[in-house]
Design an enzyme around this catalytic site. Structure first.
Site, short mmCIF file in Angstrom:
data_model
loop_
_atom_site.label_atom_id
_atom_site.label_comp_id
_atom_site.label_asym_id
_atom_site.label_seq_id
_atom_site.Cartn_x
_atom_site.Cartn_y
_atom_site.Cartn_z
N ASP A 13 10.99 -1.82 -2.17
CA ASP A 13 10.18 -0.65 -2.53
C ASP A 13 10.33 -0.21 -3.98
O ASP A 13 10.22 0.96 -4.30
CB ASP A 13 10.49 0.53 -1.58
CG ASP A 13 10.40 0.09 -0.15
OD1 ASP A 13 9.42 -0.57 0.19
OD2 ASP A 13 11.34 0.35 0.62
N GLY A 17 4.67 -5.01 -5.50
CA GLY A 17 3.25 -5.22 -5.22
C GLY A 17 2.40 -4.84 -6.41
O GLY A 17 1.53 -5.60 -6.85
N ASN A 39 7.61 -7.27 7.65
CA ASN A 39 8.52 -6.12 7.56
C ASN A 39 8.38 -5.45 6.20
O ASN A 39 8.75 -4.31 6.00
CB ASN A 39 9.98 -6.54 7.82
CG ASN A 39 10.38 -7.81 7.10
OD1 ASN A 39 9.57 -8.46 6.45
ND2 ASN A 39 11.65 -8.17 7.20
N HIS A 42 3.55 -3.80 0.77
CA HIS A 42 3.31 -3.74 -0.67
C HIS A 42 2.09 -2.85 -0.94
O HIS A 42 1.03 -3.07 -0.37
CB HIS A 42 3.08 -5.15 -1.23
CG HIS A 42 4.32 -6.01 -1.16
ND1 HIS A 42 4.37 -7.30 -1.61
CD2 HIS A 42 5.56 -5.73 -0.71
CE1 HIS A 42 5.59 -7.78 -1.44
NE2 HIS A 42 6.32 -6.85 -0.87
N ARG A 137 15.03 -23.52 16.31
CA ARG A 137 13.97 -24.53 16.27
C ARG A 137 13.03 -24.45 17.47
O ARG A 137 12.61 -25.45 18.05
CB ARG A 137 14.56 -25.94 16.10
CG ARG A 137 14.85 -26.19 14.63
CD ARG A 137 16.15 -26.85 14.38
NE ARG A 137 17.25 -26.01 14.80
CZ ARG A 137 18.49 -26.48 14.96
NH1 ARG A 137 18.75 -27.73 14.76
NH2 ARG A 137 19.46 -25.66 15.32
N GLN A 175 11.17 -7.43 0.03
CA GLN A 175 12.39 -6.64 0.19
C GLN A 175 13.14 -6.53 -1.14
O GLN A 175 12.49 -6.44 -2.18
CB GLN A 175 13.31 -7.25 1.28
CG GLN A 175 12.87 -6.91 2.69
CD GLN A 175 11.88 -7.88 3.26
OE1 GLN A 175 11.86 -9.05 2.91
NE2 GLN A 175 11.04 -7.43 4.15
N THR A 250 7.06 1.71 8.08
CA THR A 250 7.57 2.47 9.23
C THR A 250 7.26 3.96 9.15
O THR A 250 7.43 4.68 10.12
CB THR A 250 9.10 2.33 9.31
OG1 THR A 250 9.66 2.71 8.04
CG2 THR A 250 9.50 0.90 9.63
N GLY A 251 6.83 4.46 7.98
CA GLY A 251 6.56 5.89 7.83
C GLY A 251 7.83 6.74 7.78
O GLY A 251 7.77 7.97 7.82
N ASP A 282 7.34 7.42 -14.89
CA ASP A 282 6.66 8.73 -14.93
C ASP A 282 7.27 9.73 -13.96
O ASP A 282 7.03 10.94 -14.08
CB ASP A 282 5.16 8.54 -14.59
CG ASP A 282 4.99 7.84 -13.25
OD1 ASP A 282 5.44 6.68 -13.12
OD2 ASP A 282 4.42 8.45 -12.33
#
Ligand code: IMP
Ligand code: MG
Length: 339
Positions: A13, A17, A39, A42, A137, A175, A250-251, A282
């Site tokens: 995070d 992205g 998981n 972006h 496998r 990640q 996930t919020g 910023d």
């Protein structure tokens, strides 16, 4: 400047992205390969729209880029087809025949695991369970699904051919360094190695092919889920400073702490980083919002950048000054590619 790997130097995070989307506009890559799994979320803001993507590479905004999903990546087919619609990228998104496919049983398995959901704070997106099946496998791969037939290509070969021609290739990590299951804060980490080497291994690109590793660092540190976070602020203090963020997938509220030079230094080593992209300046220095030139930054912001360069010994070449892809300063020409 032909093959660039973009990875995160903290706990995810940091704005990979957005940085990958910016690079796609400036560098015009022939190929962008996404690693990891759903998981990761972006976020991209461009052309008056906001996208939250979990599978499609963040470079989709550059319409000539071929968007590849690494053989070592994990894909949830429902999200894959949804995102291809949202981003209008049908015909230029490709999986490798060996890309791993997450099934509903994997999501179920994680969501009912008190170890993963409780102790670790997993996103519950099935990535860990699918990865475990891959180790056993027994995971199904893209080649096992007839509905993917028209979307399959040879990802490592495509990248090799593009590099041979002198085209730009970007490999998009997911990640963050300290969520790596080799180098992160185990067991509070994800199910893969997400450092530059792990990302290249997933994509199928050898270390000698990589020209630059851009380490993305945010101007403060955030973390979702459990595990140590040095200098963690109270939620009230994080809110007061404008550092309170909400996780894309996930919020959940992200935990926050000040910029950590020690973690950053170690991330430079672990990733073999050649450059730093510093995001969200910023938020620390609101007067810098939207700047696109170094001269527009305040003296406080410039001092912060200089202190990072002095301590980490590699240049800060890209600076994020707002959420939009174009809220960015690109110093690569001045600092690296002087001719
Ligand atoms: P999992 O990979 O979903 O099992 O989650 C393991 C740990 O990594 C949890 O603390 C998650 O919150 C964290 N995590 C996984 N993916 C991301 C991401 O893309 N950004 C930030 N944290 C993540
Ligand atoms: Mg994210």
């Amino acid at each position: 400047m032909s093959c660039t790997v973009v990875v995160d130097g903290f706990y995810g995070d940091t704005g990979k992205g957005k940085i990958v989307s910016f690079l796609s506009i400036v560098d015009k890559p022939a190929i962008v390969t996404r690693t990891g799994g759903p998981n990761a979320g972006h976020s991209i803001e461009y052309g008056g729209k906001r996208y939250k993507l979990r599978i499609i590479p963040s470079a989709f905004i550059y319409e000539k880029a071929q968007l590849l999903l690494a053989p070592g990546a994990l894909v949830n087919l429902k999200i894959f087809f949804e995102e291809m619609e949202i981003t209008n990228t049908k015909g230029r998104v490709w999986l490798d025949k060996q890309t791993g496919i997450i099934e509903s049983k994997h999501i179920e398995e994680e969501k009912t695991s008190s170890h993963l959901m409780g102790k670790i704070g997993s996103t519950g997106s099935g990535c860990g369970a699918a990865q475990a099946d891959r180790v056993y496998r027994k995971l199904k791969l893209a080649k096992d699904f007839p509905e993917l037939k028209e979307h399959i290509t040879d990802v490592p070969l495509k990248m090799a051919e593009a590099l041979d021609k002198g085209d730009v290739v970007i490999v998009e990590g997911t990640q963050g360094t300290y969520l790596s299951f080799y180098h992160g804060s185990y067991p509070w980490c994800t199910s893969k190695d997400v450092t530059a080497s792990g990302v290249c291994s997933e994509a199928g690109i050898g270390p000698t092919e990589v020209d630059d590793v851009i380490l993305v660092l945010k101007s403060f540190v955030t973390r979702v889920g459990e595990g140590p976070l040095e200098g963690e602020l109270s939620p009230e203090e994080a809110l007061k400073r404008g550092w309170a963020e909400i996780a894309t997938v996930t919020g959940r509220a992200r935990r926050a702490a000040p910029f950590n030079y020690e973690l950053a230094k170690r991330a430079v080593i672990l990733n073999g980083a050649t450059q730093i992209a510093l995001t969200k300046i910023d938020i620390l220095y609101p007067e810098c919002f939207g700047a696109t030139k170094y001269e527009q930054l305040s003296s406080g912001a410039k001092k912060f950048i200089e202190s990072i360069e002095n301590k980490l010994k590699i240049p800060v070449t890209i600076i994020g000054t707002g959420p939009n892809t174009l809220h960015s300063i690109d110093l690569r020409k001045e600092k690296i590619y002087q001719s």
